[in-house]
Scaffold this active site. Structure first.
Site, mmCIF file in Angstrom:
data_model
loop_
_atom_site.group_PDB
_atom_site.id
_atom_site.type_symbol
_atom_site.label_atom_id
_atom_site.label_comp_id
_atom_site.label_asym_id
_atom_site.label_seq_id
_atom_site.Cartn_x
_atom_site.Cartn_y
_atom_site.Cartn_z
ATOM 1 N N PRO A 2 0.827 -1.211 0.000
ATOM 2 C CG PRO A 2 -0.365 -1.338 1.964
ATOM 3 C CD PRO A 2 0.876 -1.811 1.328
ATOM 4 C CD GLU A 3 2.823 2.947 -4.388
ATOM 5 O OE1 GLU A 3 2.905 4.118 -4.787
ATOM 6 O OE2 GLU A 3 3.077 1.968 -5.113
#
Length: 289
Positions: A2-3
């Site tokens: 996840p960014e």
DNA sequence: GTCTATGTTTGCGG
DNA sequence: TCCGCAAACATAGA
């Protein structure tokens, strides 16, 4: 995995699920190394009776504030996810930390690759203070980006991935932003013109905002893929222009997208839109010029 | 068996 | 001191 857009989506989902206001009765830890600090024993002792005041995000960290002080940070690294379930639900494989609430619900930290980390601390500054500016914050101006690039001589892509330079970008959104700004990932940071820095600044914001609007990027169906709370997938994949589109035509010029390696990371570019030609000191190893 | 993976840290050498 | 690179962490999927 996840960014920034994915972590933001998770934070919003937790808030929408009413996590703020819940009180913890305790935590059970099934993989000790997931707890970065304090010790597992201390962690489980200190977390009892903590009431969640707010759930937010800083960079790729999920930030949980407790009423009366204290904070919990969660970093999902490559494969972390959060599950919100009722306490009766059978524990799944890879659910390494289980947080129990007074109301009978549970928040579970699921992480196949076990790289994710959870911190419990009185003052988050020691960890969050090392992060660069939030790319969507007004503080992050085109000039801040330009000056930051100029005073170093780094390859542009690894610099954008450096969380101390700007917080929240990962491999997907960095490739997308560089494509959007037509900048080769192996350009030297101090070779960017002010105009290029401005274009890159706009591109970063554009791809991040679009990612959030689309509730994050989910790729294949694998275990290490992004899912938000409640196993919902993001729909940003179709909006990606180059990431994991090797061989497909560039959306601007139709040249086939290339995959190269930059800073040990898989990198996707359009070889016609993003070029190194004419920039001294930049090297173009492995890809065409 | 081989290669790849959305992240971060550490140690080495230039 | 700054920078790039390799390895480490640990597991799953193609």
């Amino acid at each position: 995995m996840p960014e920034l857009p994915e972590v933001e989506t998770i934070a919003r989902d937790l808030n929408a699920a009413g996590v703020a206001g819940k009180t913890l009765t305790g935590a059970r830890v099934y993989w000790d190394r997931t707890i970065a600090e304090p010790s597992v024993t201390e962690f489980c002792r200190l977390i009892k009776k903590k009431k969640i005041a707010a759930v937010g995000r800083r960079g790729k960290f999920l930030v949980i504030d407790f009423t009366g002080g204290g904070h919990m940070l969660m970093h999902l690294r490559m494969s972390g996810r959060l599950h919100l379930v009722s306490s009766g639900a059978e524990r799944l494989p890879h659910e390494h930390v289980v947080f129990a609430f007074e109301d009978g619900s549970e928040l579970r930290f699921h992480d196949t690759r076990k790289f994710g980390r959870v911190y419990l601390m009185a003052d988050v500054e020691r960890v969050l203070g090392r992060l660069g500016p939030e790319p969507l914050d007004p503080m992050f101006t085109p000039r801040v980006l330009f000056e930051g690039m100029r005073k170093r001589s780094r390859l542009v892509k690894p610099l954008l991935l450096d969380q101390g330079f700007v917080a929240g970008l990962g491999n997907i959104y960095t490739d997308e932003a560089l494509w959007e700004a037509r900048i080769h990932p192996r350009r030297l940071s101090d070779s960017l013109s002010q105009k290029e820095a401005e274009a890159l600044h706009a591109a970063i914001r554009k791809v991040l905002r679009r990612g959030m609007k689309n509730l994050g990027t989910s790729l294949g169906t694998g275990k290490a893929n992004f899912y938000s709370v409640g196993r919902r997938r993001g729909r940003n994949r179709d909006a990606l222009k180059v990431f994991r589109r090797t061989g497909e035509p560039c959306a601007r010029c139709a040249a086939p997208v290339q995959r190269i390696i930059v800073g040990q990371r898989s990198t996707h570019i359009c070889p016609k839109c993003q070029t190194l030609k004419g920039f001294k000191g930049s090297r173009d190893r492995g890809s065409e010029g």
